[in-house]
Design a protein around this motif. Structure first.
Motif, PDB file in Angstrom:
ATOM      1  N   SER A 152       0.829  -1.207   0.000  1.00  0.00           N
ATOM      2  CA  SER A 152       0.000   0.000   0.000  1.00  0.00           C
ATOM      3  C   SER A 152       0.863   1.256   0.000  1.00  0.00           C
ATOM      4  O   SER A 152       0.580   2.216  -0.727  1.00  0.00           O
ATOM      5  N   ILE A 215      -4.745  -0.610  -3.530  1.00  0.00           N
ATOM      6  CA  ILE A 215      -5.364   0.252  -2.527  1.00  0.00           C
ATOM      7  C   ILE A 215      -4.589   1.561  -2.420  1.00  0.00           C
ATOM      8  O   ILE A 215      -5.176   2.652  -2.382  1.00  0.00           O
ATOM      9  N   PHE A 218      -5.275   3.717  -5.665  1.00  0.00           N
ATOM     10  CA  PHE A 218      -6.609   4.311  -5.723  1.00  0.00           C
ATOM     11  C   PHE A 218      -6.846   5.325  -4.602  1.00  0.00           C
ATOM     12  O   PHE A 218      -7.564   6.309  -4.789  1.00  0.00           O
ATOM     13  N   ALA A 219      -6.241   5.089  -3.443  1.00  0.00           N
ATOM     14  CA  ALA A 219      -6.416   6.025  -2.336  1.00  0.00           C
ATOM     15  C   ALA A 219      -5.897   7.414  -2.700  1.00  0.00           C
ATOM     16  O   ALA A 219      -6.573   8.428  -2.486  1.00  0.00           O
ATOM     17  N   ALA A 236     -11.112   3.383  -1.614  1.00  0.00           N
ATOM     18  CA  ALA A 236     -10.119   2.483  -2.191  1.00  0.00           C
ATOM     19  C   ALA A 236     -10.179   1.107  -1.541  1.00  0.00           C
ATOM     20  O   ALA A 236     -10.127   0.078  -2.225  1.00  0.00           O
TER      21      ALA A 236
END
Length: 268
Positions: A152, A215, A218-219, A236
């Motif tokens: 992440s 994640i 998209f976050a 996300a």
């Protein structure tokens, strides 16, 4: 959850304690309690029990509660009227750091304040120091996956670097240093306590890397590009919760194909 356990005749799982601890950490402190109650009821019934209860849900229940509150009672969840904390004891109304950036206002919050948590935000998301301590405990006990956390951070860092390289004269979030994205908003809390949920996350080793990386991507993508939602961590994680089984499926299918090829070579 107690009612469902009685109706179905099974034991009450301690998983409800986790949800009960996480929800207060990600909600505004002055959210009316009846709104909070409806959000929790929706999360438990629709987001969890409808799928079979603890261990069967495909979406993180705590995030479902927040999403319900956000879409149903948006003025109480975001904007400059939500209660935030300053250096005094009383609550004040004001923008969070990401809210200021979304409004093209460059905040004067220092990196030290970001790391320690001396900035506005929900209870659980401000102090990166405390979140890192929690991450260490989860990793030491073997509850959370370090692969998801690292993936992440990598995904978010690369996406932040991409936007920094593009730059913008109208969107301050494009120019916000990529590494500071890791310190503000709900990113750290989401990556440690939400994305690593063993029930809703990817289960395969390679799948965890893909799941965590997307994640992070998209976050930051949602945070920077969406003008109406300066925080994209919740969206996300929920999005990748939905795709986690698909990721695992293709990872497993890829392993099966490679093993079949090796078997054919051995037979040949």
């Amino acid at each position: 959850e107690f009612a469902y356990a009685i109706l179905r005749g099974h034991d009450v799982n301690e998983g409800y304690l986790v949800t009960g601890l996480l929800i207060p950490m990600i909600m505004p402190i002055d959210l009316p309690l009846w709104m909070l109650a409806l959000s929790v009821v929706f999360a438990v019934i629709i987001g969890k029990e409808a799928f079979g209860g603890t261990g069967m849900n495909i979406l993180n229940p705590a995030l479902i509660a927040r999403a319900f509150a956000l879409f149903s009672y948006a003025p109480f969840m975001s904007g400059n009227t939500v209660w935030v904390a300053d250096s005094v004891a009383d609550g004040v109304s004001g923008e969070t750091l990401l809210g200021e950036l979304a409004g093209n206002i460059v905040p004067d919050t220092s990196v030290f304040d970001m790391f320690m948590g001396y900035m506005p935000g929900s209870v659980g998301e401000t102090s990166v120091l405390m979140i890192l301590i929690g991450a260490a405990i989860l990793l030491f006990t073997g509850i959370a996956s370090w692969r998801i956390m690292i993936a992440s951070v990598i995904g978010a860092s690369l996406t932040g670097l991409f936007f920094n390289a593009i730059g913008s004269d109208t969107n301050a979030l494009f120019n916000f240093p990529w590494w500071q994205h890791l310190l503000v908003g709900g990113f750290a809390f989401g990556m440690v306590f939400m994305a690593t949920d063993p029930v809703t996350a990817a289960q395969t080793t390679k799948g965890k890397w893909i799941y965590g990386f997307l994640i992070g991507v998209f976050a930051i993508l949602i945070r920077v590009v969406n003008p109406t939602l300066p925080e994209g961590v919740m969206m996300a994680i929920l999005l990748m919760n939905v795709f986690a089984p698909t990721i695992d499926h293709y990872v497993i299918q890829g392993n099966v194909k490679r093993r079949k090829k090796r078997l054919q070579k051995v037979k040949a």
